[in-house]
Design a protein around this motif. Structure first.
Motif, PDB file in Angstrom:
ATOM      1  N   ALA A  45      46.242  44.691  42.273  1.00  0.00           N
ATOM      2  CA  ALA A  45      44.703  44.104  42.275  1.00  0.00           C
ATOM      3  C   ALA A  45      43.794  44.857  43.249  1.00  0.00           C
ATOM      4  CB  ALA A  45      44.643  42.787  42.549  1.00  0.00           C
ATOM      5  N   MET A  49      40.292  47.117  42.771  1.00  0.00           N
ATOM      6  CA  MET A  49      39.115  46.983  43.230  1.00  0.00           C
ATOM      7  C   MET A  49      38.552  48.084  44.024  1.00  0.00           C
ATOM      8  SD  MET A  49      37.282  46.273  46.581  1.00  0.00           S
ATOM      9  CE  MET A  49      38.818  46.583  47.448  1.00  0.00           C
ATOM     10  N   ARG A  52      37.350  50.481  41.590  1.00  0.00           N
ATOM     11  CA  ARG A  52      35.924  49.992  41.062  1.00  0.00           C
ATOM     12  C   ARG A  52      34.857  49.912  41.903  1.00  0.00           C
ATOM     13  NH1 ARG A  52      35.474  46.707  36.804  1.00  0.00           N
ATOM     14  NH2 ARG A  52      33.710  45.375  37.747  1.00  0.00           N
ATOM     15  N   TRP A  68      37.165  45.485  33.129  1.00  0.00           N
ATOM     16  CA  TRP A  68      36.475  44.487  33.333  1.00  0.00           C
ATOM     17  C   TRP A  68      37.221  43.522  32.429  1.00  0.00           C
ATOM     18  CZ3 TRP A  68      30.836  44.436  35.578  1.00  0.00           C
ATOM     19  CH2 TRP A  68      30.470  43.273  35.641  1.00  0.00           C
ATOM     20  N   THR A 104      43.516  38.063  44.290  1.00  0.00           N
ATOM     21  CA  THR A 104      42.049  38.190  44.696  1.00  0.00           C
ATOM     22  C   THR A 104      42.328  39.157  45.846  1.00  0.00           C
ATOM     23  OG1 THR A 104      42.567  36.330  46.482  1.00  0.00           O
ATOM     24  CG2 THR A 104      41.437  35.548  44.324  1.00  0.00           C
ATOM     25  N   SER A 124      37.017  38.874  44.816  1.00  0.00           N
ATOM     26  CA  SER A 124      36.840  39.054  43.680  1.00  0.00           C
ATOM     27  C   SER A 124      38.220  38.797  43.073  1.00  0.00           C
ATOM     28  CB  SER A 124      36.658  40.637  43.351  1.00  0.00           C
ATOM     29  OG  SER A 124      35.548  41.058  43.546  1.00  0.00           O
ATOM     30  N   PHE A 126      41.210  39.167  40.112  1.00  0.00           N
ATOM     31  CA  PHE A 126      41.814  40.098  39.102  1.00  0.00           C
ATOM     32  C   PHE A 126      42.948  39.387  38.539  1.00  0.00           C
ATOM     33  CE2 PHE A 126      39.713  42.244  42.483  1.00  0.00           C
ATOM     34  CZ  PHE A 126      39.252  43.200  41.986  1.00  0.00           C
ATOM     35  N   TYR A 135      39.586  43.203  36.148  1.00  0.00           N
ATOM     36  CA  TYR A 135      38.693  42.258  37.187  1.00  0.00           C
ATOM     37  C   TYR A 135      37.883  41.240  36.325  1.00  0.00           C
ATOM     38  CZ  TYR A 135      33.891  41.251  39.230  1.00  0.00           C
ATOM     39  OH  TYR A 135      32.813  40.476  39.731  1.00  0.00           O
ATOM     40  N   ARG A 136      37.926  40.043  37.015  1.00  0.00           N
ATOM     41  CA  ARG A 136      37.484  39.134  36.335  1.00  0.00           C
ATOM     42  C   ARG A 136      36.283  38.417  37.226  1.00  0.00           C
ATOM     43  NH1 ARG A 136      39.774  34.100  32.883  1.00  0.00           N
ATOM     44  NH2 ARG A 136      38.426  32.587  33.304  1.00  0.00           N
TER      45      ARG A 136
END
Length: 136
Positions: A45, A49, A52, A68, A104, A124, A126, A135-136
Motif C-alpha cells: 500500500a 501511495m 500516486r 483508484w 492505511t 489514505s 488502500f 486507493y480508496r
C-alpha cells in the motif's frame, strides 16, 4: 491534492532521471516510473501511495484514475496546475503488505503554490482488488 473542474488536461511531466518524486531514494525509471508505465504493480500500500504522489507531482491523471477503487473513482480528475508538489513524508503505515488485503498510509505531502509553501496531511486507505493495490 486535486480539484474537479473543466480545464483541459495538462501533459504529463517527466521526472528527473536521478531521483523519483516520491522520495524513496531511487531513480524514477526504477521506482515509480515502472508503475506509471504499467510495467509493474505496487507490492505494498505504501508503494502505491508513493507512486500516486509521484503521479500528482508529474500530472499523470491516467495513472491516478487507473489506481483508484472503482467504487470511489471520479469520472474525471483535473489537477491544480498552480500547485507544485515538493516532497513527501510517510508518517505511519498499517497493514498493506503482501499478507494483508487492506492497509492505511498516513503521509504529509509538501507543496508550493501562489500563496507560498504548504503541506497536506492525510491518512489514505488502500485495498487489494483482484490482486492489485488500489486507493480508496
Amino acid at each position: 491534492m486535486a480539484r474537479r473542474s473543466r480545464q483541459p488536461r495538462r501533459p504529463v511531466r517527466r521526472a528527473p532521471e536521478r531521483d523519483c518524486p516520491c522520495g524513496a531514494g531511487g531513480p524514477y525509471d526504477a521506482c515509480c516510473g515502472r508503475l506509471h508505465a504499467g510495467d509493474a504493480g505496487a507490492d505494498t500500500a505504501e508503494a502505491l501511495m508513493r507512486s500516486r504522489y509521484s503521479a500528482f507531482a508529474l500530472g499523470d491523471v491516467d495513472y491516478l484514475l487507473r489506481t483508484w477503487h472503482p467504487d470511489t473513482r471520479p469520472a474525471r480528475l483535473d489537477l491544480d496546475g498552480g500547485r507544485r508538489w515538493t516532497g513527501l513524508e510517510v508518517l505511519e503505515t498499517s497493514g498493506g503488505t503482501a499478507f494483508h488485503s487492506s492497509g492505511t498510509v498516513t503521509f504529509r505531502a509538501h507543496y508550493r503554490d501562489a500563496e507560498g509553501p504548504g503541506a497536506q496531511e492525510e491518512t489514505s486507505e488502500f485495498l487489494r482488488l483482484d490482486g492489485a493495490w488500489v486507493y480508496r
